[in-house]
Every structure is written in C-alpha cells, then in structure tokens.
Design an enzyme around this catalytic site. Structure first.
Site, PDB file in Angstrom:
ATOM      1  N   LYS A 242       0.774  -1.215  -0.105  1.00 40.56           N
ATOM      2  CA  LYS A 242      -0.087   0.052   0.069  1.00 40.56           C
ATOM      3  C   LYS A 242       0.813   1.328   0.166  1.00 40.56           C
ATOM      4  O   LYS A 242       2.013   1.386   0.462  1.00 40.56           O
ATOM      5  CB  LYS A 242      -0.673   0.094   1.278  1.00 40.56           C
ATOM      6  CG  LYS A 242      -1.725  -0.965   1.262  1.00 40.56           C
ATOM      7  CD  LYS A 242      -2.622  -0.822   2.696  1.00 40.56           C
ATOM      8  CE  LYS A 242      -3.711  -1.846   2.856  1.00 40.56           C
ATOM      9  NZ  LYS A 242      -4.974  -1.933   2.070  1.00 40.56           N
ATOM     10  N   ARG A 317     -10.179 -11.582   2.616  1.00 42.27           N
ATOM     11  CA  ARG A 317     -10.891 -12.404   2.176  1.00 42.27           C
ATOM     12  C   ARG A 317     -10.331 -13.800   2.379  1.00 42.27           C
ATOM     13  O   ARG A 317     -10.999 -14.836   2.600  1.00 42.27           O
ATOM     14  CB  ARG A 317     -11.292 -12.196   0.734  1.00 42.27           C
ATOM     15  CG  ARG A 317     -10.309 -12.333  -0.150  1.00 42.27           C
ATOM     16  CD  ARG A 317     -10.861 -11.655  -1.430  1.00 42.27           C
ATOM     17  NE  ARG A 317     -10.841 -10.086  -1.144  1.00 42.27           N
ATOM     18  CZ  ARG A 317     -11.173  -9.327  -2.154  1.00 42.27           C
ATOM     19  NH1 ARG A 317     -11.678  -9.542  -3.317  1.00 42.27           N
ATOM     20  NH2 ARG A 317     -11.402  -7.836  -1.850  1.00 42.27           N
TER      21      ARG A 317
END
Length: 464
Positions: A242, A317
């Site tokens: 990120k 996830r």
C-alpha cells in the site's frame, strides 16, 4: 470509562441539563424560565445554556430523533467535559438514556501513548431515580463494550499483535463468563487453514484463531448465531504494498470487524442474553517480509478449494474464508461476518453506513436494517446476484482473490459465499469503523461501529 448512575437530582449541581417540551414543563428552576420560553419558539433539537461563574444550566428542546439527541450530547461534552466531573440530566427515561449515551460515547478518549495526556474531567452522568436499574446497567455495558472496541482498533500493532488481541478476548471471556479457545500456529497448521497461513507468511509474529462461545442455560435459538470478524491487526498490503499516506498509515484499524463481533458477544454476555452465539476471529498481520505469499501463488484453503492470489492486499477474504468454512462445524442458523474488506465499499457509500449482502432470508436483513436505524449504525443492502461470482473465477484454480475494477465489494462477498454452507450475511464495515477526523459522538479514529448494531440485532431478532 464514563459511568451512568441514578440519583436524587439537585438544583445545586454544577452542570444541569433539562429536556423540555412545548408545554407542561414541571419543576423547572425560575432562573431558566426565559431560556425555556425562547427555546420553545425554536425547532425541536435546539439547545442553549446559561453560564454562571462556576456552573451551566443547559436546556434542550426535545426531539423525537434519537440521533439528534446523541449529537447534542457530543456538543455538551465539548462545552463542559474539561472543566466538570458530573452532569445531571432532568428528563423522562427514554430521552435521558439517549442523551446520556451520546454524552458517554463522546467522552471517550484514547490517551494511552501521551506522555502528558489532556484528560477530560467528566466521569459521571446522573439520571433521575425513576429510571430502571436494568436500563442503566445495559447502557453502562454498551459504553464499556464500545470503549473496548475503540481501544483495540486505536492500538497500534506495536502494542497489539494477533497473540495480544487473542489475549484481550480471553480477558473479556473471564469477565463476562463466556468460553474462549485460542488456536495457536501449530493447531492452525494441523487444520490446514491455508488462507490464514498464507497471509501470515510475511510476518515474524504467529497467527491466532480465536473461538469464543456464549451459551446461556436455555438459549432461545436451537442453532447458534455465528459471527466472524476479520482480524488483520496491521495491513501493509504485503508484496502488493500500500502507499503510506491516507492508506497504510491507518491500517491498525484493519481488525475493526473483529473488534465489532468480539464487542457484540462481550456485550451480549454481560447482559446475560438468551441467544447462543459463537465468534470466530482469524488474526494476523500482513507484511512483505520473510517468505511472504506472492501474486501468482495458488493456495489450498481449509475447505480444500484452491485460490489464485493476484493481489496480496486482498488478504482479508483469504483469512475470512477459512473461518467461514470452519463455522460449518457448529451447524449455525446464520453466519454474519464483519470486515473492513474493500475500499470500494467506502467509495460507494462513504463512512455513513456499512454495506450488507448475502443469501440469508429477508427476515434477517430486515432485522439488521431495523437495528441499524435504531442505533444509527445504518446498513445498505446491495445485490448479490450469482452473475458477480464469475468475476472471481480463475483460469488456473477454483477462484482468484480479486475481481474486476467494478463492483469489488460485491464480488468479494460472492467469493466469501463459496466458503459458507449456512445462511449468510456479509458486512463490509470499511466505512464507518474508522474516521480520519472527529465526528460528533463517534469521535476520531476507531468508532466501535458494529458493536451496538450487532447487539441490537440479537435483541431484536431473537426477542421472545
């Protein structure tokens, strides 16, 4: 923690608050009659005050809108919390409790890492003696659970790794009398939780998998409600790194879903709910070090299915999938997960609400939506058509872990659905669980959003 208590209210208290209507306002002190008359001419929700040398007399024109009262509570904190230790509220039961909730939530401060903290002096909110003990006790427990959730979300990974988060849950279980089992890395390996282990490969800190269960003696539900929370205690994005400003710098909050479900079971247990609940929290940090998982890897999950990793920043996830599959062993009536899962959710509806979707019956969504309106932690139901599953199909494995540029919050939900056999609701709470700037009683940083929502859902949906 800010305490709510009941007492014989005195006209000599330093900070007094009256909630008035358009007429029939009894037992008001003469000194505020002009202020009352002025406010009665204004719209509901208006408020004003008289200040003497060392006290405040505050008058609120009553409103039927609970959220307006909570926000006024936050404004009162800004006015008096630094100087005064107590507030007295003169109002009927329901309105007094709502205002007290706003005040108490607004009075939260995260000061653990200041060398010289500037602490609010406000510590106690007094309500009149006619208000029931059970209602006051419930409100104190709500405040306690939300404060806990805010604290863990605000705590940096330097002070809260996966093991330390699990330890915090153990402490809550001891206090509120629910069972907690923490699976360590060796047990996670033996269970072949490939998603959780893959995300953890870049970290020197081991993962944990926490199982919390609250089972009353005579539960109202024959099958348990299972809540699953994403417990990524820090997310660098892994090798799909990120950017730092406005992204990685707030990623201690990536376990806010875990904080919500843990806070909910803690609150339900404190309240001695009659609902059988189980909480599952897979926890790890996501880093690019060691033998970090990479884009292009294929991971075998707990349920035996395979996932092609195309972005290591879609790690939530991966760990949730294993937990959702594990939930099958409890034969649940319903599985709800809460996760700060996608930026797409924030871009779609901002920080004002959570996105929900799933295959559960409408009655569960209706209860969740109504609960959200009651506590003002609103949810917006998104479509969950099978068309979106094709976004997640891989050319070399059963699934891939990212979809297309469109509808990312829905395709992520469809990915997770493949790991659940029970009726399922997915909550993407990325928006409301973290605020970059202060917003009324929600504060700044971790908001604790989801705790009050899920507890209200349990109360509402499973009431006798």
């Amino acid at each position: 923690m800010t305490q709510i208590r009941k007492s014989t209210l005195s006209d000599t208290a330093k900070v007094q608050v009256w909630i008035i209507g358009k007429s029939k306002n009894k037992n008001l002190p003469e000194g505020i009659s002009n202020l009352v008359a002025k406010l009665q001419e204004k719209k509901a929700g208006s408020w004003d005050y008289l200040k003497s040398v060392d006290s405040y007399s505050i008058v609120i024109h009553n409103t039927d809108n609970d959220e307006e009262l909570r926000i006024i509570g936050a404004e009162l904190v800004n006015l008096v919390a630094k100087e005064f230790s107590e507030i007295q509220i003169h109002a009927k039961e329901e309105r007094a409790l709502v205002l007290a909730e706003g005040i108490a939530l607004a009075n939260y401060q995260f000061l653990q890492h200041f060398s010289k903290p500037s602490k609010n002096n406000l510590s106690t909110i007094f309500l009149n003696e006619e208000i029931g003990d059970q209602l006051i006790n419930e409100l104190n427990n709500i405040i306690k659970a939300v404060y806990w959730a805010r604290n863990v979300v605000n705590t940096p990974v330097s002070h809260l790794n996966a093991t330390q988060l699990a330890d915090e849950v153990v402490k809550l279980g001891e206090e509120a009398k629910f069972s907690v089992q923490v699976l360590q890395k060796a047990q996670i390996v033996s269970l072949k939780m490939g998603g959780l282990l893959a995300v953890n490969r870049g970290s020197i800190d081991p993962p944990t998998f926490t199982i919390a269960e609250y089972k009353p003696r005579k539960p109202i539900n024959k099958q348990p409600l299972v809540l699953v929370g994403k417990g990524v205690v820090y997310d660098t994005g892994g090798l799909s790194l990120k950017p730092t400003p406005g992204s990685m710098d707030t990623m201690k909050s990536d376990m806010a879903g875990a904080a919500a479900v843990i806070g909910a079971i803690y609150l339900a247990a404190l309240q001695k709910s009659n609902v059988h609940m189980i909480v599952l929290v897979p926890a790890t940090d996501n880093r690019p070090g060691m033998n970090a998982y990479t884009p292009g890897d294929v991971i075998t999950m707990f349920n035996g299915s395979t996932v092609e990793v195309l972005n290591t920043d879609a790690e939530g996830r991966m760990i949730l999938a294993d937990a959702l599959s594990y939930a099958d062993k409890f034969d649940p009536e319903l599985v709800i997960d809460a996760a700060t899962l996608t930026g797409a959710a924030v871009r779609a509806i901002g920080t004002e609400a959570s996105i929900v979707m799933g295959n559960a019956k409408d009655k569960y969504f209706e209860s969740l939506e109504k609960s959200g309106r009651i506590v003002h932690e609103r949810v917006v139901r998104f479509p969950f058509w099978d068309d979106y599953k094709k976004h997640m199909l891989s050319k070399i494995a059963d699934l891939k872990n990212i979809g297309t540029a469109n509808a990312g919050m829905i395709s992520a939900g469809k990915f997770l659905e493949t790991f659940v056999n029970a009726p399922y609701i997915h909550m993407d709470v990325a928006g409301p669980t973290w605020l970059d700037s202060k917003e009324n009683y929600k504060g700044v940083g971790g908001t604790g959003s989801g705790v009050r929502l899920l507890y209200q859902f349990v109360k509402l949906h499973y009431k006798k």
